[in-house]
Design a protein around this motif. Structure first.
Motif, PDB file in Angstrom:
ATOM      1  N   SER A  30     -16.173 -30.566 -12.921  1.00  0.00           N
ATOM      2  CA  SER A  30     -14.636 -30.160 -13.744  1.00  0.00           C
ATOM      3  C   SER A  30     -13.949 -31.986 -14.013  1.00  0.00           C
ATOM      4  N   GLY A  31     -13.259 -31.354 -14.806  1.00  0.00           N
ATOM      5  CA  GLY A  31     -12.549 -32.419 -15.211  1.00  0.00           C
ATOM      6  C   GLY A  31     -11.127 -31.982 -15.964  1.00  0.00           C
ATOM      7  N   ARG A  32     -10.806 -32.998 -17.278  1.00  0.00           N
ATOM      8  CA  ARG A  32     -10.428 -33.607 -17.861  1.00  0.00           C
ATOM      9  C   ARG A  32     -10.173 -32.951 -19.663  1.00  0.00           C
ATOM     10  N   VAL A  33      -9.624 -32.404 -20.468  1.00  0.00           N
ATOM     11  CA  VAL A  33     -10.311 -32.528 -22.060  1.00  0.00           C
ATOM     12  C   VAL A  33      -9.517 -33.052 -22.991  1.00  0.00           C
ATOM     13  N   TYR A  34      -9.518 -34.549 -23.168  1.00  0.00           N
ATOM     14  CA  TYR A  34      -8.196 -35.159 -24.050  1.00  0.00           C
ATOM     15  C   TYR A  34      -9.451 -35.209 -25.370  1.00  0.00           C
ATOM     16  N   SER A  35      -7.983 -35.119 -26.591  1.00  0.00           N
ATOM     17  CA  SER A  35      -8.104 -35.281 -28.006  1.00  0.00           C
ATOM     18  C   SER A  35      -8.324 -36.588 -28.445  1.00  0.00           C
ATOM     19  N   PRO A  36      -8.980 -36.520 -29.180  1.00  0.00           N
ATOM     20  CA  PRO A  36      -8.501 -38.111 -29.890  1.00  0.00           C
ATOM     21  C   PRO A  36      -7.459 -38.771 -29.978  1.00  0.00           C
ATOM     22  N   ASN A  43      -4.928 -25.102 -22.584  1.00  0.00           N
ATOM     23  CA  ASN A  43      -4.638 -24.194 -22.843  1.00  0.00           C
ATOM     24  C   ASN A  43      -5.516 -23.695 -24.258  1.00  0.00           C
ATOM     25  N   THR A  44      -6.880 -23.682 -24.134  1.00  0.00           N
ATOM     26  CA  THR A  44      -7.850 -23.964 -25.323  1.00  0.00           C
ATOM     27  C   THR A  44      -8.798 -23.310 -24.888  1.00  0.00           C
ATOM     28  N   GLN A  45      -9.674 -22.456 -25.498  1.00  0.00           N
ATOM     29  CA  GLN A  45     -11.063 -22.109 -25.374  1.00  0.00           C
ATOM     30  C   GLN A  45     -12.218 -22.980 -25.808  1.00  0.00           C
ATOM     31  N   PHE A  46     -13.004 -23.476 -24.851  1.00  0.00           N
ATOM     32  CA  PHE A  46     -14.325 -24.223 -25.433  1.00  0.00           C
ATOM     33  C   PHE A  46     -15.442 -23.311 -25.365  1.00  0.00           C
ATOM     34  N   THR A  47     -17.128 -24.181 -25.877  1.00  0.00           N
ATOM     35  CA  THR A  47     -17.790 -23.747 -25.672  1.00  0.00           C
ATOM     36  C   THR A  47     -18.366 -24.725 -25.782  1.00  0.00           C
ATOM     37  N   VAL A  48     -19.734 -24.786 -24.032  1.00  0.00           N
ATOM     38  CA  VAL A  48     -20.529 -25.676 -24.124  1.00  0.00           C
ATOM     39  C   VAL A  48     -22.047 -25.149 -25.000  1.00  0.00           C
ATOM     40  N   THR A  49     -23.090 -26.138 -25.642  1.00  0.00           N
ATOM     41  CA  THR A  49     -24.163 -25.645 -26.326  1.00  0.00           C
ATOM     42  C   THR A  49     -24.904 -26.784 -26.430  1.00  0.00           C
ATOM     43  N   GLY A  65      -4.885 -29.480 -18.596  1.00  0.00           N
ATOM     44  CA  GLY A  65      -5.616 -29.570 -19.658  1.00  0.00           C
ATOM     45  C   GLY A  65      -7.265 -29.990 -18.908  1.00  0.00           C
ATOM     46  N   THR A  66      -7.328 -29.352 -17.542  1.00  0.00           N
ATOM     47  CA  THR A  66      -8.306 -29.065 -16.354  1.00  0.00           C
ATOM     48  C   THR A  66      -9.162 -27.335 -17.053  1.00  0.00           C
ATOM     49  N   TYR A  67     -10.375 -28.266 -16.747  1.00  0.00           N
ATOM     50  CA  TYR A  67     -11.388 -27.350 -16.756  1.00  0.00           C
ATOM     51  C   TYR A  67     -12.414 -26.825 -15.748  1.00  0.00           C
ATOM     52  N   GLY A  68     -12.896 -26.317 -15.702  1.00  0.00           N
ATOM     53  CA  GLY A  68     -14.337 -26.875 -14.480  1.00  0.00           C
ATOM     54  C   GLY A  68     -15.607 -25.473 -15.532  1.00  0.00           C
ATOM     55  N   VAL A  69     -17.152 -25.813 -14.842  1.00  0.00           N
ATOM     56  CA  VAL A  69     -17.978 -25.129 -16.069  1.00  0.00           C
ATOM     57  C   VAL A  69     -18.772 -24.926 -14.988  1.00  0.00           C
ATOM     58  N   HIS A  98     -17.340 -34.681 -11.161  1.00  0.00           N
ATOM     59  CA  HIS A  98     -16.299 -34.664 -12.084  1.00  0.00           C
ATOM     60  C   HIS A  98     -16.182 -35.720 -13.559  1.00  0.00           C
ATOM     61  N   GLU A  99     -16.385 -35.154 -14.724  1.00  0.00           N
ATOM     62  CA  GLU A  99     -16.174 -35.611 -16.384  1.00  0.00           C
ATOM     63  C   GLU A  99     -15.250 -35.499 -16.571  1.00  0.00           C
ATOM     64  N   ASP A 100     -14.771 -36.328 -16.989  1.00  0.00           N
ATOM     65  CA  ASP A 100     -13.246 -36.228 -18.333  1.00  0.00           C
ATOM     66  C   ASP A 100     -14.633 -36.147 -19.839  1.00  0.00           C
ATOM     67  N   ILE A 101     -13.851 -34.907 -20.414  1.00  0.00           N
ATOM     68  CA  ILE A 101     -14.083 -34.710 -22.266  1.00  0.00           C
ATOM     69  C   ILE A 101     -13.332 -35.774 -22.687  1.00  0.00           C
ATOM     70  N   HIS A 102     -13.454 -36.576 -23.499  1.00  0.00           N
ATOM     71  CA  HIS A 102     -13.346 -36.974 -24.448  1.00  0.00           C
ATOM     72  C   HIS A 102     -13.526 -36.426 -26.061  1.00  0.00           C
ATOM     73  N   LEU A 103     -12.328 -35.327 -26.671  1.00  0.00           N
ATOM     74  CA  LEU A 103     -13.156 -35.113 -28.122  1.00  0.00           C
ATOM     75  C   LEU A 103     -12.829 -36.398 -28.787  1.00  0.00           C
TER      76      LEU A 103
END
Length: 107
Positions: A30-36, A43-49, A65-69, A98-103
């Motif tokens: 879990s963490g937060r997703v950040y834009s470039p 409130n955005t759906q993401f796909t993990v591949t 912007g918090t997620y959990g998977v 915990h890991e933030d995702i930086h797009l």
């Protein structure tokens, strides 16, 4: 006596093989997703591949912007059809983490 030792040896070998052949255990990341630009992506759906491009999970960020998977150990790509051209990376681990995702811009 020799047959007993061989049987014992085979039993020990099978036990070791079964102990180390246990499939990878998934855990919550879990963490937060950040834009470039460094802003949270709410409130955005993401796909993990996985590395083969197979979809292994989806998640949706909340209003902050918090997620959990739950993921098996490994490195995965993260994309959203709502944010074309942005890609990120997340690592699965055997323990919750915990890991933030930086797009960033990508293909």
């Amino acid at each position: 006596m020799r047959a007993g030792r061989i049987g014992l040896g085979i039993g020990i070998l099978l036990t070791l093989v079964l102990c180390f052949a246990v499939p990878a255990k998934s855990a919550l990341v879990s963490g937060r997703v950040y834009s470039p630009k460094g802003k949270v992506v709410p409130n955005t759906q993401f796909t993990v591949t996985n590395a083969k491009g197979d979809r292994v999970a989806t998640f949706t960020t909340d209003g902050t912007g918090t997620y959990g998977v739950s993921l098996n150990p490994g490195v995965y790509s993260v994309r959203s059809k709502d944010k074309p051209g942005w890609v990120g990376e997340v690592r699965g681990s055997p323990q919750p983490g915990h890991e933030d995702i930086h797009l960033h811009p990508g293909t």
